[in-house]
Design a protein around this motif. Structure first.
Motif, PDB file in Angstrom:
ATOM      1  N   PHE A 198      11.384   5.065  -4.925  1.00 15.40           N
ATOM      2  CA  PHE A 198      11.736   4.164  -6.013  1.00 15.40           C
ATOM      3  C   PHE A 198      13.060   3.454  -5.784  1.00 15.40           C
ATOM      4  CE2 PHE A 198       8.362   6.419  -8.186  1.00 15.40           C
ATOM      5  CZ  PHE A 198       7.730   5.374  -8.856  1.00 15.40           C
ATOM      6  N   ASN A 199      13.757   3.826  -4.712  1.00 18.56           N
ATOM      7  CA  ASN A 199      14.892   2.996  -4.290  1.00 18.56           C
ATOM      8  C   ASN A 199      14.414   1.627  -3.829  1.00 18.56           C
ATOM      9  OD1 ASN A 199      17.022   4.710  -4.817  1.00 18.56           O
ATOM     10  ND2 ASN A 199      16.916   5.702  -2.816  1.00 18.56           N
ATOM     11  N   GLY A 220       8.491   1.397   3.228  1.00 18.73           N
ATOM     12  CA  GLY A 220       7.959   2.729   2.949  1.00 18.73           C
ATOM     13  C   GLY A 220       7.081   3.242   4.058  1.00 18.73           C
ATOM     14  N   PHE A 221       6.300   2.353   4.679  1.00 14.74           N
ATOM     15  CA  PHE A 221       5.415   2.757   5.774  1.00 14.74           C
ATOM     16  C   PHE A 221       6.226   3.241   6.972  1.00 14.74           C
ATOM     17  CE2 PHE A 221       3.108   1.710   9.697  1.00 14.74           C
ATOM     18  CZ  PHE A 221       1.937   2.426   9.494  1.00 14.74           C
ATOM     19  N   ILE A 222       7.255   2.489   7.323  1.00 13.40           N
ATOM     20  CA  ILE A 222       8.093   2.890   8.462  1.00 13.40           C
ATOM     21  C   ILE A 222       8.775   4.230   8.180  1.00 13.40           C
ATOM     22  CG2 ILE A 222      10.146   2.295   9.810  1.00 13.40           C
ATOM     23  CD1 ILE A 222       9.401  -0.655   9.415  1.00 13.40           C
ATOM     24  N   GLY A 223       9.345   4.385   6.970  1.00  9.89           N
ATOM     25  CA  GLY A 223       9.991   5.650   6.610  1.00  9.89           C
ATOM     26  C   GLY A 223       9.014   6.815   6.626  1.00  9.89           C
ATOM     27  N   THR A 224       7.806   6.595   6.108  1.00 10.62           N
ATOM     28  CA  THR A 224       6.802   7.671   6.080  1.00 10.62           C
ATOM     29  C   THR A 224       6.381   8.075   7.480  1.00 10.62           C
ATOM     30  OG1 THR A 224       5.972   6.900   3.933  1.00 10.62           O
ATOM     31  CG2 THR A 224       4.533   8.336   5.224  1.00 10.62           C
ATOM     32  N   ALA A 272       5.970   1.665  -6.078  1.00  8.77           N
ATOM     33  CA  ALA A 272       7.339   1.216  -6.367  1.00  8.77           C
ATOM     34  C   ALA A 272       7.510  -0.286  -6.190  1.00  8.77           C
ATOM     35  CB  ALA A 272       8.326   1.958  -5.465  1.00  8.77           C
ATOM     36  N   THR A 273       6.623  -0.931  -5.444  1.00  7.24           N
ATOM     37  CA  THR A 273       6.750  -2.375  -5.206  1.00  7.24           C
ATOM     38  C   THR A 273       6.139  -3.221  -6.317  1.00  7.24           C
ATOM     39  OG1 THR A 273       4.661  -2.515  -3.972  1.00  7.24           O
ATOM     40  CG2 THR A 273       6.662  -1.963  -2.713  1.00  7.24           C
ATOM     41  N   LEU A 274       5.340  -2.622  -7.189  1.00  8.48           N
ATOM     42  CA  LEU A 274       4.537  -3.411  -8.120  1.00  8.48           C
ATOM     43  C   LEU A 274       5.401  -4.194  -9.118  1.00  8.48           C
ATOM     44  CD1 LEU A 274       1.541  -1.000  -8.829  1.00  8.48           C
ATOM     45  CD2 LEU A 274       1.706  -2.899  -7.195  1.00  8.48           C
TER      46      LEU A 274
END
Length: 415
Positions: A286-287, A328-332, A395-397
């Protein structure tokens, strides 16, 4: 066509050099937070899986799956009872034993523990102890030779090794005199030492059942029969069926009475740790909201130009969903790679730290096992990855929706 435009612009916004370094910093922090949260979550779940698996193998491998005894002093005709027990479809083997609590003395040291009188040839079929000897073996237990097998914890506390003498003192059959109560005592020779790396190492010792019968004056009686089942997790159902199969004079219990609470606690702790650590991933995910809100404010003129060129609100929304989801994809992915690598190599890492600093992270005399286990389950990895990616997309919505509501006239008024 709109999807390709949204993807292209979203990737361009992500890869382009940002003029606002604070936005870049917030985006990097959120990415690192997601990666660290995923690493911790995968590692902790693997440790919990390892604890559950090792406890099931090492503790339930040493304690009886099911115990069948006779109400009163002990089982009288144990061979006949054994024949009835092994007829059950889920029973692998059964073995008689005599157990009593004892005090051990050697070299001026004393230790309290449990003595089990066993038949070596039958004990091999119902226990994992044969696979964990570091000296000697079960076959060294001979009738009337008064040999004893010790757990490594007992041996170390007494300061004894193979061939040394250990004096056993028991209250059963002790004598009462004007001077007071005198326990029975007998000297035994150490003929084996095992290390299961569980609580059994510091509690359990074994002698031959004939020696135990003579020492405790039980004669032909045995304390009970130990039963091993095909599926240890279904032992309570096997115990229930055996209870109906045998006469009322027999009692039947299973490992859930002695260790069931432990495994329920581990299962609950695994669930709670998963929930709590997922919240860490959620906070990091959520950051992304903060990052995207700042990006949307920074890109007001760009959004207005895209709208005037014909981009629909849905396209604008998809652009920022792509941008936020990519972080988020890269972090995951980084978290999954790091978490899997750490979970697989965690025992070696902990062993290196213990050797380097001379500490014992998991003392065997405090915890049920004396090392830190790790067992990676790929279904856990898939679940954690799915949850992390879902949280980042979620979180992007709001920021993306806010961007899609931008009024081009208002955004370009002061440009």
């Amino acid at each position: 066509m709109k999807k390709s435009v949204a993807l292209m612009v979203g990737l361009r916004y992500t890869g382009a050099k940002k003029s606002n370094h604070f936005i870049s910093f917030i985006a990097l922090v959120s990415m690192i937070g997601i990666a660290l949260g995923t690493i911790v979550l995968i590692t902790v779940m693997s440790v919990m899986n390892g604890f559950q698996s090792e406890l099931q193998e090492r503790i339930l491998g040493m304690v009886p799956h099911v115990v069948v005894g006779e109400r009163g002093e002990g089982v009288h005709d144990w061979p006949e009872v054994e024949k009835q027990i092994v007829q059950h479809k889920d029973v692998i083997a059964a073995a008689p034993f005599i157990d009593t609590q004892a005090m051990f003395k050697a070299r001026g040291n004393t230790r309290y523990g449990l003595v089990q009188g066993v038949l070596p040839e039958k004990e091999k079929k119902v226990s994992i102890i044969s696979d964990y000897f570091i000296a000697g073996s079960l076959d060294n237990l001979k009738p009337k030779e008064f040999g004893i097998i010790l757990g490594i914890g007992v041996a170390r506390s007494l300061g004894v090794s193979m061939g040394d003498k250990v004096t056993l003192l028991i209250a059963d059959g002790g004598t009462v005199s004007p001077a007071g109560f005198a326990p029975r005592q007998k000297r035994f020779t150490v003929v084996g030492i095992f290390e299961v790396r569980s609580e059994a190492d510091s509690m359990i010792t074994m002698i031959h059942m004939q020696d135990a019968a003579a020492f405790t004056r039980k004669g032909q009686l045995v304390s009970a029969l130990r039963v091993t089942t095909n599926n240890v997790l279904d032992a309570q159902w096997t115990a229930y069926e055996l209870r109906n199969q045998l006469d009322d004079k027999f009692y039947v219990s299973d490992w859930n009475y002695t260790h069931g609470t432990l495994f329920k606690a581990i299962k609950m702790e695994k669930t709670m740790m998963g929930v709590l650590l997922t919240l860490i991933v959620a906070v990091a995910a959520f950051n992304i909201i903060t990052t995207l809100v700042m990006v949307v404010n920074d890109k007001q003129s760009d959004i207005a130009i895209l709208r005037t060129l014909g981009a629909s609100p849905a396209t604008i929304m998809k652009i920022f969903i792509v941008q936020g989801s990519l972080n988020g994809f890269i972090g995951t992915i980084l978290g999954v790679i790091g978490g899997v690598a750490l979970a697989i190599n965690l025992p070696q890492v902990v062993a290196f730290v213990e050797q380097l600093f001379g500490v014992n992270v998991i003392p065997g005399d405090v915890y049920f096992i004396g090392f830190l286990p790790s067992e990676l389950h790929w279904d856990d990895v898939i679940l954690i990855t799915s949850v992390a990616l879902s949280l980042t997309v979620l979180a992007t919505l709001y920021p993306a929706w806010k961007a899609s509501r931008t009024n081009p006239a208002e955004a370009l008024r002061y440009e």
